[in-house]
Design a protein around this motif. Structure first.
Motif, PDB file in Angstrom:
ATOM      1  N   SER A  23     -60.191 -41.156 -29.584  1.00 46.52           N
ATOM      2  CA  SER A  23     -61.492 -40.486 -29.633  1.00 46.52           C
ATOM      3  C   SER A  23     -62.093 -40.605 -31.030  1.00 46.52           C
ATOM      4  O   SER A  23     -62.820 -41.555 -31.336  1.00 46.52           O
ATOM      5  CB  SER A  23     -61.294 -39.025 -29.217  1.00 46.52           C
ATOM      6  N   LEU A  24     -61.817 -39.664 -31.939  1.00 51.00           N
ATOM      7  CA  LEU A  24     -62.321 -39.715 -33.322  1.00 51.00           C
ATOM      8  C   LEU A  24     -61.161 -39.806 -34.325  1.00 51.00           C
ATOM      9  O   LEU A  24     -61.114 -40.717 -35.159  1.00 51.00           O
ATOM     10  CB  LEU A  24     -63.168 -38.478 -33.631  1.00 51.00           C
ATOM     11  N   ALA A  30     -56.191 -45.216 -37.100  1.00 50.64           N
ATOM     12  CA  ALA A  30     -55.809 -46.609 -36.817  1.00 50.64           C
ATOM     13  C   ALA A  30     -56.530 -47.575 -37.751  1.00 50.64           C
ATOM     14  O   ALA A  30     -55.927 -48.529 -38.266  1.00 50.64           O
ATOM     15  CB  ALA A  30     -56.112 -46.942 -35.353  1.00 50.64           C
ATOM     16  N   LEU A  31     -57.816 -47.329 -38.002  1.00 49.17           N
ATOM     17  CA  LEU A  31     -58.574 -48.234 -38.891  1.00 49.17           C
ATOM     18  C   LEU A  31     -58.075 -48.136 -40.334  1.00 49.17           C
ATOM     19  O   LEU A  31     -57.904 -49.156 -41.012  1.00 49.17           O
ATOM     20  CB  LEU A  31     -60.065 -47.890 -38.848  1.00 49.17           C
ATOM     21  N   LEU A  32     -57.833 -46.911 -40.788  1.00 48.87           N
ATOM     22  CA  LEU A  32     -57.337 -46.743 -42.162  1.00 48.87           C
ATOM     23  C   LEU A  32     -55.981 -47.419 -42.315  1.00 48.87           C
ATOM     24  O   LEU A  32     -55.720 -48.115 -43.302  1.00 48.87           O
ATOM     25  CB  LEU A  32     -57.216 -45.247 -42.493  1.00 48.87           C
ATOM     26  N   LEU A  33     -55.119 -47.242 -41.330  1.00 49.39           N
ATOM     27  CA  LEU A  33     -53.766 -47.804 -41.422  1.00 49.39           C
ATOM     28  C   LEU A  33     -53.785 -49.317 -41.241  1.00 49.39           C
ATOM     29  O   LEU A  33     -53.019 -50.035 -41.894  1.00 49.39           O
ATOM     30  CB  LEU A  33     -52.849 -47.154 -40.377  1.00 49.39           C
ATOM     31  N   HIS A  34     -54.660 -49.784 -40.382  1.00 48.51           N
ATOM     32  CA  HIS A  34     -54.724 -51.226 -40.104  1.00 48.51           C
ATOM     33  C   HIS A  34     -55.030 -52.021 -41.378  1.00 48.51           C
ATOM     34  O   HIS A  34     -54.611 -53.176 -41.517  1.00 48.51           O
ATOM     35  CB  HIS A  34     -55.786 -51.484 -39.032  1.00 48.51           C
ATOM     36  N   LEU A  67     -65.213 -42.165 -44.315  1.00 40.21           N
ATOM     37  CA  LEU A  67     -65.818 -43.169 -43.427  1.00 40.21           C
ATOM     38  C   LEU A  67     -66.526 -44.242 -44.244  1.00 40.21           C
ATOM     39  O   LEU A  67     -66.460 -45.444 -43.918  1.00 40.21           O
ATOM     40  CB  LEU A  67     -66.776 -42.493 -42.453  1.00 40.21           C
ATOM     41  N   ASP A  68     -67.166 -43.822 -45.335  1.00 41.99           N
ATOM     42  CA  ASP A  68     -67.826 -44.764 -46.240  1.00 41.99           C
ATOM     43  C   ASP A  68     -66.814 -45.776 -46.793  1.00 41.99           C
ATOM     44  O   ASP A  68     -67.043 -46.988 -46.780  1.00 41.99           O
ATOM     45  CB  ASP A  68     -68.394 -43.951 -47.413  1.00 41.99           C
ATOM     46  N   LEU A 117     -66.628 -46.325 -34.803  1.00 41.95           N
ATOM     47  CA  LEU A 117     -65.205 -46.541 -35.125  1.00 41.95           C
ATOM     48  C   LEU A 117     -64.577 -47.585 -34.210  1.00 41.95           C
ATOM     49  O   LEU A 117     -63.932 -48.540 -34.669  1.00 41.95           O
ATOM     50  CB  LEU A 117     -64.438 -45.216 -34.995  1.00 41.95           C
ATOM     51  N   THR A 118     -64.767 -47.404 -32.907  1.00 48.08           N
ATOM     52  CA  THR A 118     -64.013 -48.255 -31.981  1.00 48.08           C
ATOM     53  C   THR A 118     -64.517 -49.702 -31.977  1.00 48.08           C
ATOM     54  O   THR A 118     -63.741 -50.608 -31.679  1.00 48.08           O
ATOM     55  CB  THR A 118     -64.009 -47.683 -30.546  1.00 48.08           C
TER      56      THR A 118
END
Ligand SMILES: Cc1cc2nc3c(=O)[nH]c(=O)nc-3n(C[C@H](O)[C@H](O)[C@H](O)COP(=O)(O)OP(=O)(O)OC[C@H]3O[C@@H](n4cnc5c(N)ncnc54)[C@H](O)[C@@H]3O)c2cc1C
Length: 380
Positions: A23-24, A30-34, A67-68, A117-118
């Motif tokens: 969701s959020l 996932a994006l930060l870790l990726h 997010l920035d 995000l997604t």
């Protein structure tokens, strides 16, 4: 890598991280870790084609900055940049004295932020239609079990699976959701009243209710907080508040619609009552409480599992902290894991440090909810 490589050996090549919930909080994590770890998979229960919905969400500067830094520009998810909140005391359906203050943040919507995000998640990271049903420590490593019979191993399982979290049920089963006695009825219209740019709050005096309204792309978003017994909630939305924690448009019965319209007609100014009445797309969220969390990290075999976002601690909407907590916790988790990856910081100690930094904020938000509800005359 040999089949017998241990979790410790893998810390030099990359931790395998499974994020549960898309969701959020989950996509942010996932994006930060990726960005720093090769093996990150996000499992979301809903199929990719599932209809999604959600309303206005205020994000504080801490979350906006995360997010920035993630490379999600604010204009993608903030369409109305007003920081103003206008509060009206309503007497006999007339908006009276106005109080204006500035929110230290910006408003987005679940839909805009989720999409921003997604769309950045690579297809090999996002696995939709995968409902997690269990977690065991067999063979030394955390093993996730899915409703379709599949299993997956990971070194770290990040549960970001929301208010009715399976992770919380498995890891912290004594913390059960409790219905607070009122509902956040929500609506979205496809028209915006002329001149509406700010977040408006109407509080009918002595009535134990609150109505919030703000512009969203292509329309207006409103939330009407109204008391309802658990039995009324079931009648309105087809299941109890702790089972159907969100009511999607298809769950909203004519009875619920009529009750909301009647309250709007009786207590809100004409313009707001007319807005409610003209709203086709309706949803609702049960307002829920839970015991404050006492921990965020659990050892599972040779690995770990953590809870974050609403999975850790669903908070009342008035705190405007739910999404903020999840985003801040995801960034803090990434910082801790990055110290482990780059500088061989002990993983258990790094996770303990993360918990130490973020638990007090989550506890404070859980405790703030009933205090605010009481101030507004909402709830039991
Ligand atoms: C009326 C209202 C107003 C709000 N206003 C604000 C605000 O102003 N500011 C703010 O910060 N917050 C606000 N919130 C709270 C915010 O919406 C939530 O905190 C936020 O959506 C939580 O995100 P999450 O990703 O942690 O959990 P969720 O959004 O609940 O997502 C959980 C995800 O996990 C998936 N999932 C569940 N179980 C499984 C499983 N077993 N396996 C795999 N996937 C699973 C679900 O399908 C879902 O996609 C508000 C909430 C409401 C109701």
């Amino acid at each position: 890598m040999s089949a017998h490589t241990t979790a410790h050996d893998r810390s030099h090549t990359g931790l395998r991280v499974a994020v549960v919930g898309g969701s959020l909080t989950g996509p942010t994590a996932a994006l930060l870790l990726h960005a720093g770890f090769d093996d990150v998979i996000l499992y979301e229960a809903a199929p990719a084609s599932a209809p999604l919905g959600g309303g206005l969400i205020g994000l504080e500067h801490s979350s906006l900055d995360i997010l920035d830094q993630l490379g999600v520009p604010q204009h993608e998810f903030v369409r109305y940049d007003s920081e103003a909140v206008l509060e009206f005391a309503v007497r006999q359906r007339r908006p009276g004295s106005k109080r204006r203050h500035l929110y230290a943040g910006r408003n987005t919507t679940w839909t805009l932020l989720h999409a921003a995000l997604t769309r950045r998640l690579p297809s090999h990271v996002l696995h939709s239609g995968k409902r997690v049903t269990g977690l065991t420590g067999e063979y030394g490593q955390p093993l996730l079990h899915f409703a379709d019979g599949d299993t997956a191993t990971a070194d770290l399982v990040v549960f970001a699976d929301g208010r009715a979290s399976t992770g919380r049920r498995l890891l912290d089963p004594h913390r059960q959701l409790r219905y607070a006695g009122y509902v956040a009825h929500r609506g979205q219209t496809s028209t915006t009243p002329p001149g509406l740019r700010d977040f408006l709050r109407f509080a009918p005096t002595h009535s134990g209710m609150q109505f919030n309204v703000a512009p969203i792309p292509g329309g207006t978003d409103w939330t009407f907080y109204l008391g309802a017994t658990a039995a009324q909630y079931s009648d309105f939305f087809g299941a109890s508040p702790t089972r159907r924690v969100f009511a999607l448009p298809q769950h909203v019965t004519d009875t619920a619609r009529a009750a909301v319209d009647a309250n709007a007609q009786q207590y809100l100014p004409d313009e707001q009552a007319a807005l409610v009445h003209a709203t086709n797309t309706r949803m609702a969220a049960a307002v829920l409480d839970i015991d404050p969390p006492t921990r965020m990290v659990w050892p599972i075999g040779t690995g770990h599992a953590v809870l974050l976002g609403d999975a850790l601690a669903p908070v009342r909407p008035h705190t405007a902290r739910g999404a903020n907590n999840g985003i801040e916790q995801a960034a803090g988790l990434t910082a801790a894991l990055t110290q482990h990856r780059k500088y061989s910081a002990d993983l258990a100690a790094a996770l303990g440090g993360w918990q130490h930094r973020h638990l007090p904020t989550a506890v404070a938000a859980v405790q703030l909810g009933p205090t605010l509800g009481h101030q507004y005359g909402l709830g039991e």
